[in-house]
Design an enzyme around this catalytic site. Structure first.
Site, PDB file in Angstrom:
ATOM      1  N   LYS A  78       0.830  -1.207   0.000  1.00 15.89           N
ATOM      2  CA  LYS A  78       0.000   0.000   0.000  1.00 15.89           C
ATOM      3  C   LYS A  78       0.863   1.254   0.000  1.00 15.89           C
ATOM      4  CE  LYS A  78      -1.624   2.025   3.759  1.00 15.89           C
ATOM      5  NZ  LYS A  78      -1.878   3.465   3.923  1.00 15.89           N
ATOM      6  N   ASN A  79       1.844   1.315   0.899  1.00 13.71           N
ATOM      7  CA  ASN A  79       2.646   2.524   1.034  1.00 13.71           C
ATOM      8  C   ASN A  79       3.467   2.816  -0.216  1.00 13.71           C
ATOM      9  OD1 ASN A  79       1.652   2.927   3.588  1.00 13.71           O
ATOM     10  ND2 ASN A  79       3.431   2.102   4.658  1.00 13.71           N
ATOM     11  N   CYS A 101      -4.834   8.859   9.105  1.00 20.13           N
ATOM     12  CA  CYS A 101      -4.968   8.314  10.457  1.00 20.13           C
ATOM     13  C   CYS A 101      -4.633   9.365  11.506  1.00 20.13           C
ATOM     14  CB  CYS A 101      -4.031   7.120  10.640  1.00 20.13           C
ATOM     15  SG  CYS A 101      -4.609   5.616   9.852  1.00 20.13           S
ATOM     16  N   ARG A 115       1.598  15.163  12.104  1.00 25.14           N
ATOM     17  CA  ARG A 115       2.299  14.737  10.891  1.00 25.14           C
ATOM     18  C   ARG A 115       2.373  15.926   9.939  1.00 25.14           C
ATOM     19  NH1 ARG A 115      -0.409   8.955   9.343  1.00 25.14           N
ATOM     20  NH2 ARG A 115       1.470   8.760   8.100  1.00 25.14           N
ATOM     21  N   ASP A 147       5.064   1.403  11.711  1.00 21.79           N
ATOM     22  CA  ASP A 147       3.859   0.698  11.273  1.00 21.79           C
ATOM     23  C   ASP A 147       3.785  -0.742  11.787  1.00 21.79           C
ATOM     24  OD1 ASP A 147       2.765   2.837   9.988  1.00 21.79           O
ATOM     25  OD2 ASP A 147       3.111   2.113   7.952  1.00 21.79           O
ATOM     26  N   ARG A 202      -8.513   0.017   4.409  1.00 20.15           N
ATOM     27  CA  ARG A 202      -7.596   0.977   3.807  1.00 20.15           C
ATOM     28  C   ARG A 202      -6.239   0.349   3.518  1.00 20.15           C
ATOM     29  NH1 ARG A 202      -6.102   4.854   7.453  1.00 20.15           N
ATOM     30  NH2 ARG A 202      -4.855   5.627   5.728  1.00 20.15           N
TER      31      ARG A 202
END
Length: 427
Positions: A22-23, A123, A128, A313, A405
């Site tokens: 995903k990232n 999130c 951030r 993560d 997600r």
């Protein structure tokens, strides 16, 4: 709204596929904005975030082609084509749910000379900021203005001249945005103390396949020689190292034996090192990694850090695993300041965890028990799934849209290796 019901106690065994990352995919998708030619991405995971980002890309005039593929298969192939950029505005209603949306800023600026992007969402795991994104672009010659919740960036007539930027702290997203802006700059740009994550390498490899000139790939110092134009390319998204690490924790907490098909051990050494310290056996096999645990789990101390350190993560998932370890573990979260929101939910299942600031003390317990819990963010959601797999009785996990997600068809994959898990609609 859907929820997951998990009846714990089953030992996980067998083989499960690991999806595209995903990232990484969220960084590769905006590369299509850099060229008039088609960019085809293979092994693209079927995720809510990916669908949301593709929807955002249509805002700029990007077309999508998805060839016929059986829906029961994991991953898909998507061809994106931005022959003409019809808009360089990323509106709030499309950006607010996903922080990765800020990654259109660099390529839009590089290709069209201007971009207006809403400040992003994502999130709620702490502060951030995007200040490093903006400072890097300013170092390359961009003019930046913040107004009414939007970032407005513009390049001088003729495009970005390029420049040098030294990151005061490592930032993955800012490195990605800077790279995509620099590849079409008029001159040479240098990034110092750049992020080194495998997802950064994946981005660089796609950009090079498109004709970019980048030196120092895989290191913290990158030199980008701007080119006049980029071509299209076909590229396979790397395997998801966070998904692989998550399922490794799931296998271990159940005393299982699971082969993670497609996982790349070289990209997740810090996670595998942590698992070995906890007493989990790791074996590299053809095309993947085998994870097994047939003895007691051991307490250990862990601290998150930029790559090649332990990924933030993976913190929540490893915490769940340590809830069943013998002894007391200490976890330190150094990346985000609000990433322990899963702790109260784990406590509802019998976990013994104490937090103070960015430190968590985890005292292993003999048993976890099923409970009704609520997901708070993507990785926290997975930590609850892992705990539930080892818990006695039934666990109900609500607000699982977070999981959708970032984990492709999670309940199907876990069912493949013996988990008792089902998705049901809320009454």
């Amino acid at each position: 709204m859907d929820k997951l019901i998990i009846r714990g106690g089953n030992r996980l065994a067998g083989t499960m596929p690991i999806s595209g990352a995903k990232n990484s995919a969220l960084t590769l998708l905006p590369c299509a904005l850099l060229t008039e030619e088609p960019v085809t991405l293979r092994n693209l995971p079927r995720l809510a975030d990916i669908d949301g980002f593709q929807h955002l890309m249509t805002q700029f005039g990007v077309s999508h082609t998805i060839p016929g593929k059986r829906p029961e298969e994991f991953g898909r192939v998507v061809t994106l084509e931005a022959m003409r950029i019809t808009s360089n505005v990323a509106p709030y209603e499309l950006v607010r749910k996903m922080r990765a949306s800020i990654l259109v800023l660099g390529p839009l600026l590089g290709r069209t000379g201007e971009a207006t992007v809403s400040l992003p969402g994502g999130c709620a795991i702490g502060n951030r900021p995007i200040d490093l994104h903006l400072k890097a672009l300013e170092a390359f010659g961009a003019h930046i203005e913040l107004a009414a919740g939007y970032v407005k960036a513009s390049a001088p007539d003729g495009g970005l001249p390029g420049g040098d930027f030294d990151f005061p702290v490592v930032s993955v997203g800012a490195t990605e945005n800077a790279l995509m802006a620099a590849v079409l700059a008029n001159g040479t740009s240098r990034l110092f103390n750049a992020a080194r994550e495998p997802e950064i390498v994946d981005l660089c490899n796609l950009l090079v396949a498109m004709g970019a000139e980048i030196e120092g790939i895989g290191t913290s110092d990158l030199t980008i020689h701007g080119v006049k134009k980029l071509n299209g390319a076909t590229y396979k998204v790397m395997a998801d190292r966070i998904e692989a690490g998550s399922y490794a924790c799931a296998a271990a907490i159940t005393g299982g034996d699971v082969t993670l098909d497609g996982a790349n051990a070289s990209e997740m050494q810090a996670t595998l090192h942590a698992l070995r310290n906890i007493g989990v056996a790791i074996e590299e096999v053809k095309g993947g990694i085998r994870v097994s645990a047939d003895g007691p789990l051991k307490a250990t101390n862990l601290s998150t850090a930029p790559y090649p350190g332990l990924a933030t993560d993976m913190q929540a998932q490893l915490m769940s695993l340590l809830c069943k370890a013998e002894g007391t573990s200490v976890l330190k979260e150094t990346i985000f300041e609000n990433r322990y929101m899963h702790v109260p939910e784990l406590a509802r299942m019998g976990a013994d965890i104490e937090t103070e600031g960015r430190t968590a003390i985890v005292r292993g317990v003999e048993r976890l028990t099923g409970a009704e819990v609520m997901a708070t963010d993507l990785r926290a959601s997975m930590s609850l799934i892992i705990a539930a797999l080892a818990a006695e009785g039934e666990t109900v996990v609500r607000r699982i849209y977070h999981l959708d997600r970032g984990y492709e068809r999670l309940e199907e994959k876990l069912s493949l290796v013996g988990a008792d898990i089902e998705r049901v609609g809320d009454e």
